[in-house]
Motif scaffolding. Structure first.
Motif, PDB file in Angstrom:
ATOM      1  N   ALA A  19     -24.656 -18.906 -27.095  1.00  0.00           N
ATOM      2  CA  ALA A  19     -23.895 -19.833 -27.938  1.00  0.00           C
ATOM      3  C   ALA A  19     -23.212 -19.082 -29.082  1.00  0.00           C
ATOM      4  O   ALA A  19     -22.038 -19.325 -29.382  1.00  0.00           O
ATOM      5  CB  ALA A  19     -24.831 -20.912 -28.492  1.00  0.00           C
ATOM      6  N   ASP A  20     -23.937 -18.140 -29.714  1.00  0.00           N
ATOM      7  CA  ASP A  20     -23.351 -17.333 -30.794  1.00  0.00           C
ATOM      8  C   ASP A  20     -22.121 -16.577 -30.299  1.00  0.00           C
ATOM      9  O   ASP A  20     -21.082 -16.546 -30.960  1.00  0.00           O
ATOM     10  CB  ASP A  20     -24.380 -16.305 -31.304  1.00  0.00           C
ATOM     11  N   THR A  21     -22.257 -15.956 -29.117  1.00  0.00           N
ATOM     12  CA  THR A  21     -21.167 -15.133 -28.599  1.00  0.00           C
ATOM     13  C   THR A  21     -19.964 -15.999 -28.247  1.00  0.00           C
ATOM     14  O   THR A  21     -18.827 -15.661 -28.567  1.00  0.00           O
ATOM     15  CB  THR A  21     -21.638 -14.350 -27.357  1.00  0.00           C
ATOM     16  N   GLU A  68     -39.549 -19.012 -24.281  1.00  0.00           N
ATOM     17  CA  GLU A  68     -39.003 -18.270 -25.414  1.00  0.00           C
ATOM     18  C   GLU A  68     -37.727 -17.507 -25.041  1.00  0.00           C
ATOM     19  O   GLU A  68     -36.744 -17.532 -25.790  1.00  0.00           O
ATOM     20  CB  GLU A  68     -40.047 -17.292 -25.947  1.00  0.00           C
ATOM     21  N   VAL A  69     -37.728 -16.855 -23.859  1.00  0.00           N
ATOM     22  CA  VAL A  69     -36.528 -16.142 -23.435  1.00  0.00           C
ATOM     23  C   VAL A  69     -35.385 -17.128 -23.246  1.00  0.00           C
ATOM     24  O   VAL A  69     -34.229 -16.846 -23.606  1.00  0.00           O
ATOM     25  CB  VAL A  69     -36.796 -15.334 -22.143  1.00  0.00           C
ATOM     26  N   GLU A 112     -19.167 -18.886 -29.460  1.00  0.00           N
ATOM     27  CA  GLU A 112     -18.582 -19.405 -30.695  1.00  0.00           C
ATOM     28  C   GLU A 112     -17.703 -18.344 -31.355  1.00  0.00           C
ATOM     29  O   GLU A 112     -16.598 -18.635 -31.816  1.00  0.00           O
ATOM     30  CB  GLU A 112     -19.716 -19.796 -31.639  1.00  0.00           C
ATOM     31  N   ALA A 113     -18.174 -17.095 -31.356  1.00  0.00           N
ATOM     32  CA  ALA A 113     -17.407 -16.025 -31.992  1.00  0.00           C
ATOM     33  C   ALA A 113     -16.099 -15.772 -31.250  1.00  0.00           C
ATOM     34  O   ALA A 113     -15.083 -15.435 -31.870  1.00  0.00           O
ATOM     35  CB  ALA A 113     -18.239 -14.749 -32.033  1.00  0.00           C
ATOM     36  N   TYR A 145     -27.247 -11.576 -31.680  1.00  0.00           N
ATOM     37  CA  TYR A 145     -25.794 -11.405 -31.621  1.00  0.00           C
ATOM     38  C   TYR A 145     -25.270 -10.639 -32.833  1.00  0.00           C
ATOM     39  O   TYR A 145     -24.404  -9.774 -32.700  1.00  0.00           O
ATOM     40  CB  TYR A 145     -25.108 -12.769 -31.520  1.00  0.00           C
ATOM     41  N   ARG A 160     -28.217 -23.743 -35.699  1.00  0.00           N
ATOM     42  CA  ARG A 160     -28.722 -23.260 -34.413  1.00  0.00           C
ATOM     43  C   ARG A 160     -29.957 -22.414 -34.665  1.00  0.00           C
ATOM     44  O   ARG A 160     -29.908 -21.465 -35.447  1.00  0.00           O
ATOM     45  CB  ARG A 160     -27.632 -22.425 -33.753  1.00  0.00           C
ATOM     46  N   TRP A 220     -38.668 -17.164 -35.675  1.00  0.00           N
ATOM     47  CA  TRP A 220     -37.584 -18.114 -35.426  1.00  0.00           C
ATOM     48  C   TRP A 220     -37.139 -18.704 -36.756  1.00  0.00           C
ATOM     49  O   TRP A 220     -37.957 -19.166 -37.536  1.00  0.00           O
ATOM     50  CB  TRP A 220     -38.026 -19.226 -34.481  1.00  0.00           C
ATOM     51  N   ALA A 227     -29.401 -19.275 -27.559  1.00  0.00           N
ATOM     52  CA  ALA A 227     -28.874 -19.008 -28.901  1.00  0.00           C
ATOM     53  C   ALA A 227     -27.858 -17.870 -28.874  1.00  0.00           C
ATOM     54  O   ALA A 227     -26.761 -18.000 -29.442  1.00  0.00           O
ATOM     55  CB  ALA A 227     -30.021 -18.677 -29.846  1.00  0.00           C
ATOM     56  N   THR A 228     -28.190 -16.762 -28.187  1.00  0.00           N
ATOM     57  CA  THR A 228     -27.268 -15.622 -28.218  1.00  0.00           C
ATOM     58  C   THR A 228     -25.985 -15.937 -27.464  1.00  0.00           C
ATOM     59  O   THR A 228     -24.895 -15.539 -27.902  1.00  0.00           O
ATOM     60  CB  THR A 228     -27.921 -14.356 -27.618  1.00  0.00           C
ATOM     61  N   LEU A 253     -30.434  -9.261 -14.938  1.00  0.00           N
ATOM     62  CA  LEU A 253     -30.883  -9.507 -16.315  1.00  0.00           C
ATOM     63  C   LEU A 253     -32.378  -9.851 -16.337  1.00  0.00           C
ATOM     64  O   LEU A 253     -33.131  -9.366 -17.189  1.00  0.00           O
ATOM     65  CB  LEU A 253     -30.055 -10.647 -16.936  1.00  0.00           C
ATOM     66  N   ASP A 284     -34.867 -20.000 -24.862  1.00  0.00           N
ATOM     67  CA  ASP A 284     -34.353 -20.369 -26.190  1.00  0.00           C
ATOM     68  C   ASP A 284     -33.478 -19.253 -26.750  1.00  0.00           C
ATOM     69  O   ASP A 284     -32.396 -19.497 -27.295  1.00  0.00           O
ATOM     70  CB  ASP A 284     -35.524 -20.629 -27.148  1.00  0.00           C
ATOM     71  N   GLU A 285     -33.970 -18.019 -26.619  1.00  0.00           N
ATOM     72  CA  GLU A 285     -33.246 -16.899 -27.192  1.00  0.00           C
ATOM     73  C   GLU A 285     -31.903 -16.685 -26.494  1.00  0.00           C
ATOM     74  O   GLU A 285     -30.881 -16.451 -27.144  1.00  0.00           O
ATOM     75  CB  GLU A 285     -34.110 -15.642 -27.084  1.00  0.00           C
ATOM     76  N   GLU A 292     -19.927 -11.403 -18.486  1.00  0.00           N
ATOM     77  CA  GLU A 292     -20.315 -10.131 -19.098  1.00  0.00           C
ATOM     78  C   GLU A 292     -21.833  -9.938 -19.077  1.00  0.00           C
ATOM     79  O   GLU A 292     -22.316  -8.812 -18.964  1.00  0.00           O
ATOM     80  CB  GLU A 292     -19.808 -10.067 -20.544  1.00  0.00           C
ATOM     81  N   MET A 293     -22.577 -11.030 -19.219  1.00  0.00           N
ATOM     82  CA  MET A 293     -24.040 -10.907 -19.155  1.00  0.00           C
ATOM     83  C   MET A 293     -24.460 -10.457 -17.757  1.00  0.00           C
ATOM     84  O   MET A 293     -25.492  -9.815 -17.591  1.00  0.00           O
ATOM     85  CB  MET A 293     -24.722 -12.230 -19.483  1.00  0.00           C
ATOM     86  N   GLY A 294     -23.673 -10.808 -16.751  1.00  0.00           N
ATOM     87  CA  GLY A 294     -23.893 -10.256 -15.419  1.00  0.00           C
ATOM     88  C   GLY A 294     -24.877 -11.035 -14.572  1.00  0.00           C
ATOM     89  O   GLY A 294     -25.371 -12.094 -14.971  1.00  0.00           O
TER      90      GLY A 294
END
Lengths: 112, 299
Positions: free
Chosen positions: B33-35, B23-24, B37-38, A34, A75, A69, B30-31, B58, B26-27, B51-53
Motif C-alpha cells: 500500500a505504501d509503495t 504477521e507477514v 501510494e507513493a 517502504y 495505516r 507495530w 502495508a508495504t 517471495l 499484515d506487513e 515488481e514484487m515478482g
C-alpha cells in the motif's frame, strides 16, 4: 549483451552483503519497510522490495533487529530498529568493511 | 485496497509456516500500500505487484527455503545414478521384456508394443522414484545441517560418493526392484500353464506377500537413499535392517510352512522338501549378511 548481464550479476554479487550492513546502520533509528527502501535507494544502495522485506524479517529472527507495530497513523506499519546485539554486530561489520576497502584499494593500486 | 493485492498476499503467505502467516500478510499489505501510494499512478498496483515478482519466489525468501528440488551438493550423485539407470538398467529391462514377449507370442507387433510400453512405464518409474528420494534427502540434509554443525566424523566412509559403492548400490536397488516386479508380474500375468492348459500363478498369493514385497521395496529405496547420502550411516543401516527383517522373516516362515508355491502350480511340479529348508535358511543367511555388511560400513 551477455557481457553486460555478466557484469551486472558480478556487481550484484559484490553488493549483496552491503545491504545488511546498511540496514544495521540506518536502523539505529526506527523505520518501516517502504521508508527504509526509499532511504537505501536514495543513498545509492540498489535493493528491491522483494529482497529487502524478507531480509528484515530474517534479521529480526536472528535477533539483530526488533520490531514494533505503529498503529497511530492511518495505516498500521511495522517499524524495525536494531537490537543491542544488532548494534554490536553492525559495528563489527563496519570495521570489517573498512578493512576490506583498505585491502581491495591497495590491491587495485598495486596492480594498476 | 482492491482484491489484486489481497490475492497476491494470500498466494505468498499460504506458502510460509502457519505461525508467521498473519504477521507477514499484515506487513506485505502495508508495504505494498505504501509503495502504490507513493507511485500515485492508476497502473501502480499492477506495477508494484509485478515488481514484487512471483509469489512462490517471495514466499521461499520469507521461509528461507531453497528454490531447487536437488541442490548442488547432491546433483552429481543424482546425475550419476540417472546415467546408470537410463543407460543400463532401462535398456536391459526393455530387452528382457521384449524377449519374454517373443517367447510368449512369437509376434513382432506384440513384441514392439511391449517394448514401447515397458520403455515408458519402467522409464517413468526409474526417473520418478530416485528423484523423490533425492528431493527428500535434500530437505532432510538442510534441516540436519541447521541442527548440528558439520564435523570430520560426518565424512562418508572411504571411497565417498564417487567411489565404486554407487554402482553396487544401483545394482542392489535394481535387483530388489526386479524381484518386486517379478512377484507382482507372476501374480497379474499368471505365466505358468498347467498340463490342463490353465494359467496359474507360481507363488501362493497370501497375506504374507504384502510384507515381503514392502520389505524388498524398502531395501531398494534405502539403497537409493544411500547413493544420495554418500554412504551408510547408522540410521540408514538400522532402517535397512528393519526392511530386511520385514522381507526375510515372512519369506522364511512361508517356506518353512511349505506355503510358498501356489497349490495349482504344485499339482504340476514336484518340489523336494529339502528345497524349502535350504531356501529358508539361505534367505535368512543372505539377508543377515547384507545387513551386517551395511552396519560394518556405517561404523
Amino acid at each position: 549483451m551477455a557481457d553486460e548481464d555478466l557484469l551486472r550479476s558480478q556487481a550484484q554479487e559484490l553488493r549483496r552483503g552491503t545491504v545488511v550492513l546498511a540496514c544495521l546502520m540506518l536502523l539505529r533509528q526506527a523505520q518501516y519497510g517502504y521508508a527504509l527502501l526509499e532511504t537505501l535507494n536514495g543513498a545509492g544502495i540498489a535493493v528491491d522490495g522483494n529482497t529487502l522485506y524478507p531480509l528484515l524479517r530474517r534479521l529480526e529472527k536472528q535477533g539483530l533487529l526488533t520490531s514494533e507495530w505503529n498503529t497511530e497513523e492511518s495505516r498500521p506499519r511495522k517499524f524495525y530498529r536494531v537490537s543491542a546485539e544488532g548494534s554490536r554486530t553492525g559495528a563489527l561489520l563496519a570495521r570489517e568493511w573498512e578493512d576490506l576497502v583498505t585491502t581491495v584499494r591497495r590491491l587495485i593500486e598495486e596492480n594498476r | 485496497m482492491s482484491t489484486l493485492t489481497e490475492r497476491y498476499v494470500h498466494e505468498v503467505v499460504r506458502r510460509i509456516p502457519g505461525d508467521q502467516r498473519a504477521e507477514v500478510a499484515d506487513e506485505l499489505h502495508a508495504t505494498i500500500a505504501d509503495t502504490v501510494e507513493a507511485r500515485g499512478t492508476p497502473q501502480a498496483e499492477r506495477d508494484v505487484l509485478a515488481e514484487m515478482g512471483d509469489p512462490i519466489r517471495l514466499a521461499a525468501r520469507y521461509a528461507d527455503r531453497p528454490l531447487t528440488l536437488i541442490g548442488p551438493e547432491l546433483y552429481p550423485a543424482y546425475l550419476r545414478l540417472m546415467a546408470v539407470l537410463l543407460a543400463a538398467v532401462l535398456p536391459l529391462t526393455v530387452a528382457a521384456a521384449v524377449a519374454l514377449d517373443v517367447l510368449d507370442h512369437d509376434d513382432a507387433g506384440s513384441a514392439i508394443g511391449t517394448g514401447i510400453g515397458t520403455l515408458f512405464a519402467v522409464g517413468a518409474q526409474l526417473v520418478t522414484w530416485p528423484t523423490v528420494v533425492f528431493a527428500l534427502v535434500e530437505r532432510s540434509r538442510r534441516s540436519a545441517a541447521l541442527a548440528a554443525p558439520w564435523t570430520p566424523d560426518d565424512l562418508p566412509p572411504s571411497g565417498g560418493p564417487s567411489g565404486g559403492g554407487t554402482a553396487g548400490a544401483c545394482a542392489s536397488a535394481a535387483w530388489n526392484a526386479l524381484l518386486v516386479a517379478l512377484i507382482v508380474w507372476q501374480h497379474t500375468a499368471r505365466p505358468y500353464r498347467t498340463d490342463g492348459g490353465e494359467r496359474v500363478e507360481v507363488l501362493l498369493w497370501s497375506g504374507w506377500m504384502g510384507p515381503i514385497v514392502a520389505g524388498l521395496a524398502g531395501m531398494a529405496l534405502l539403497e537409493l537413499v544411500r547413493v544420495a547420502a554418500g554412504g551408510w550411516s547408522l540410521r540408514l543401516a538400522t532402517a535397512y535392517a528393519a526392511a530386511g527383517a520385514v522381507f526375510a522373516l515372512p519369506l522364511a516362515w512361508i517356506l518353512y510352512r511349505h506355503e510358498f508355491f501356489d497349490p495349482a502350480f504344485l499339482a504340476d511340479v514336484t518340489v523336494a522338501p529339502a528345497f524349502y529348508t535350504v531356501t529358508a535358511l539361505g534367505v535368512l543367511a543372505v539377508t543377515a549378511g547384507d545387513v551386517f555388511r551395511r552396519f560394518r560400513r556405517a561404523v
